[in-house]
Enzyme design. Structure first.
Site, PDB file in Angstrom:
ATOM      1  N   GLU A  79       2.200   2.948  11.873  1.00 37.96           N
ATOM      2  CA  GLU A  79       2.413   1.700  11.130  1.00 37.96           C
ATOM      3  C   GLU A  79       3.560   0.932  11.789  1.00 37.96           C
ATOM      4  O   GLU A  79       4.161   0.051  11.187  1.00 37.96           O
ATOM      5  CB  GLU A  79       2.678   1.968   9.654  1.00 37.96           C
ATOM      6  CG  GLU A  79       3.795   2.935   9.354  1.00 37.96           C
ATOM      7  CD  GLU A  79       3.937   3.221   7.868  1.00 37.96           C
ATOM      8  OE1 GLU A  79       4.234   2.287   7.118  1.00 37.96           O
ATOM      9  OE2 GLU A  79       3.750   4.385   7.470  1.00 37.96           O
ATOM     10  N   CYS A 111       1.552   6.181   5.993  1.00 31.98           N
ATOM     11  CA  CYS A 111       1.787   7.510   6.583  1.00 31.98           C
ATOM     12  C   CYS A 111       0.550   8.395   6.559  1.00 31.98           C
ATOM     13  O   CYS A 111       0.540   9.469   7.157  1.00 31.98           O
ATOM     14  CB  CYS A 111       2.901   8.221   5.824  1.00 31.98           C
ATOM     15  SG  CYS A 111       4.441   7.320   5.850  1.00 31.98           S
ATOM     16  N   HIS A 233       4.208  15.655   3.320  1.00 30.11           N
ATOM     17  CA  HIS A 233       4.779  14.438   3.896  1.00 30.11           C
ATOM     18  C   HIS A 233       6.181  14.340   3.296  1.00 30.11           C
ATOM     19  O   HIS A 233       6.342  14.457   2.085  1.00 30.11           O
ATOM     20  CB  HIS A 233       3.920  13.222   3.498  1.00 30.11           C
ATOM     21  CG  HIS A 233       4.627  11.926   3.745  1.00 30.11           C
ATOM     22  ND1 HIS A 233       5.043  11.553   4.991  1.00 30.11           N
ATOM     23  CD2 HIS A 233       5.026  10.927   2.903  1.00 30.11           C
ATOM     24  CE1 HIS A 233       5.658  10.381   4.914  1.00 30.11           C
ATOM     25  NE2 HIS A 233       5.662   9.980   3.650  1.00 30.11           N
TER      26      HIS A 233
END
Ligand code: HMG
Length: 373
Positions: A79, A111, A233
């Protein structure tokens, strides 16, 4: 056919700041960053680097001539793109001497796109069993100096080779997922930094973990003690821990979470690469995992998507890790003062321009860097 992660490495830039020093300069209790968010250091991007150069440095660690001849798909999850049109992976072709009879694309969904990238890679190999896929997750997380998100910045890249008969982790076919149109974090075109609703983002993250993980356990008729570890994450290391503790007090998982956050707390959020930084960390820092252990993965991308999937460790996986390279990379970084970091941050070269100035890689053992004209 078993398909999964055959090779994996990360790269981070050579600068960092201490978050306790940042907190002091900002007039904040350092414990808010080190205890409240669970972060020690933040990786700071050099002027001469972008998501492509970070990616190339990570990929250099796992590629060899034979692999380069076998890779026929390069998936670039980011990104922090350097181009609105051309895929970041195509820039890697000339830098890494990759094949021309190979497909190159870039994937975007905050993500999360790295998680779907390994899924796409797996599907590609199912119909092309002899092919190898290079998956890149490379990002620069920036929120702005003096912003609430500042202590959760970071930069780095992961490179993975996905293949049949993998050496490290076999991916299972069991993902559970959720996507809702949520404005927790988004970066409209031409904005340098994202628009963030911090509270909504952390609540959505935890809710999506609960939803997808519970669905996984119900579908598979499993319990938390069936996992050897769960990787998250990690926008900041406290968040994955909060999500985990919201569903289970399983001691083994809490202990292994500590190993899985080892690199993230020294680097910060690397967006698409963060989940895979967590598995590298777990595998390299925990010496008690066993072959065939079941590992859970929680992927999250703002906007928002959550996905829970699993893999099984391959016997001998330890022989295919890059532990000494990664540890040396972190130990040889240079600390910036907060003033130096602010100067660097405020004078970054436009990333859309400078990647084209990359002229060569100077490969010094354990220290690969790019130089610009
Ligand atoms: P904030 O609002 O300034 O912090 O920024 P806070 O007031 O929520 O405090 C943070 C924690 O520190 C709290 O812990 C405090 O109690 C504690 P909690 O109560 O939540 O457990 N605290 C202290 N602890 C010890 N000693 C003290 C002290 N003071 C406070 N003295 C926020 C936090 C995360 C909102 C901010 O950093 C931010 O906006 N970050 C960016 C957004 C983000 O990372 N969101 C995470 C979920 S979204 C995601 O993961 C997607 C993402 O990676 C992007 C993508 O998908 O592309 C971001």
């Amino acid at each position: 056919m078993e398909i999964g992660i055959d090779k994996i490495a990360f790269y981070v830039p050579s600068y960092y700041i201490e978050l306790s020093e940042l907190a002091t300069v900002r007039g904040i209790d350092p414990a808010k960053y080190t205890v409240g968010l669970g972060q020690n250091k933040t990786a700071i991007i050099e002027k001469t680097q972008d998501c492509v150069t970070l990616a190339a440095n990570a990929a250099k660690q796992i590629l060899n001539t034979q692999l380069i001849n076998e890779i026929d798909l390069v998936l670039f999850a980011t990104e922090s793109s350097v181009d609105e049109s051309k895929a970041g992976s195509i820039f890697l072709q000339s830098i890494l001497n990759l094949r021309k009879n190979c497909r190159y694309v870039e994937l975007k969904q905050a993500c999360y796109s790295s998680a779907i990238a390994i899924n796409f890679a797996k599907n590609h190999i199912m119909v092309n069993p002899n092919s190898k896929v290079l998956v890149i997750a490379s990002d620069i997380a920036k929120y702005g100096t003096n912003s609430a998100g500042e202590p959760t910045q970071g930069a780095g890249a992961i490179a993975m080779v996905i293949s049949k008969n993998p050496s490290i982790l076999v991916l299972n076919d069991d993902a559970t997922f959720i996507c809702e149109d949520v404005n927790d974090f988004f970066r409209p075109t031409h904005h340098d930094v994202p628009i963030v609703d911090g509270k909504l983002s952390t609540e959505t993250y935890i809710r999506f973990f609960q939803t997808t993980c519970q669905a996984y356990l119900n579908n598979q008729k499993l319990q938390f003690n069936d996992f050897a570890g769960i990787c998250f994450h990690m926008p900041f290391t406290k968040l994955g821990q909060k999500a985990l503790l919201s569903l289970t007090q399983e001691e083994k998982l809490i202990t292994r979470y500590e190993y899985s956050k080892y690199y993230s707390k020294e680097i910060g959020n690397i967006y698409t690469g963060s989940l895979f930084l967590s598995i590298i960390s777990l595998l390299e820092q925990d010496q008690s995992l066993q072959p065939n252990d079941l590992i859970g993965f929680f992927a999250y991308g703002s906007g928002a998507t959550g996905e829970f999937f699993t893999g099984r460790l391959v016997p001998g996986y330890q022989n295919h890790l890059k532990k000494s390279y990664h540890e040396a990379l972190l130990q040889t970084r240079n600390k910036l003062t907060i003033e130096e970091y602010e100067n660097l941050y405020n004078h970054q070269i436009d990333p859309k321009r400078y990647h084209q100035n990359v002229i060569h890689i100077q490969s010094i053992e354990n220290n690969v860097k790019y130089y610009t004209k």
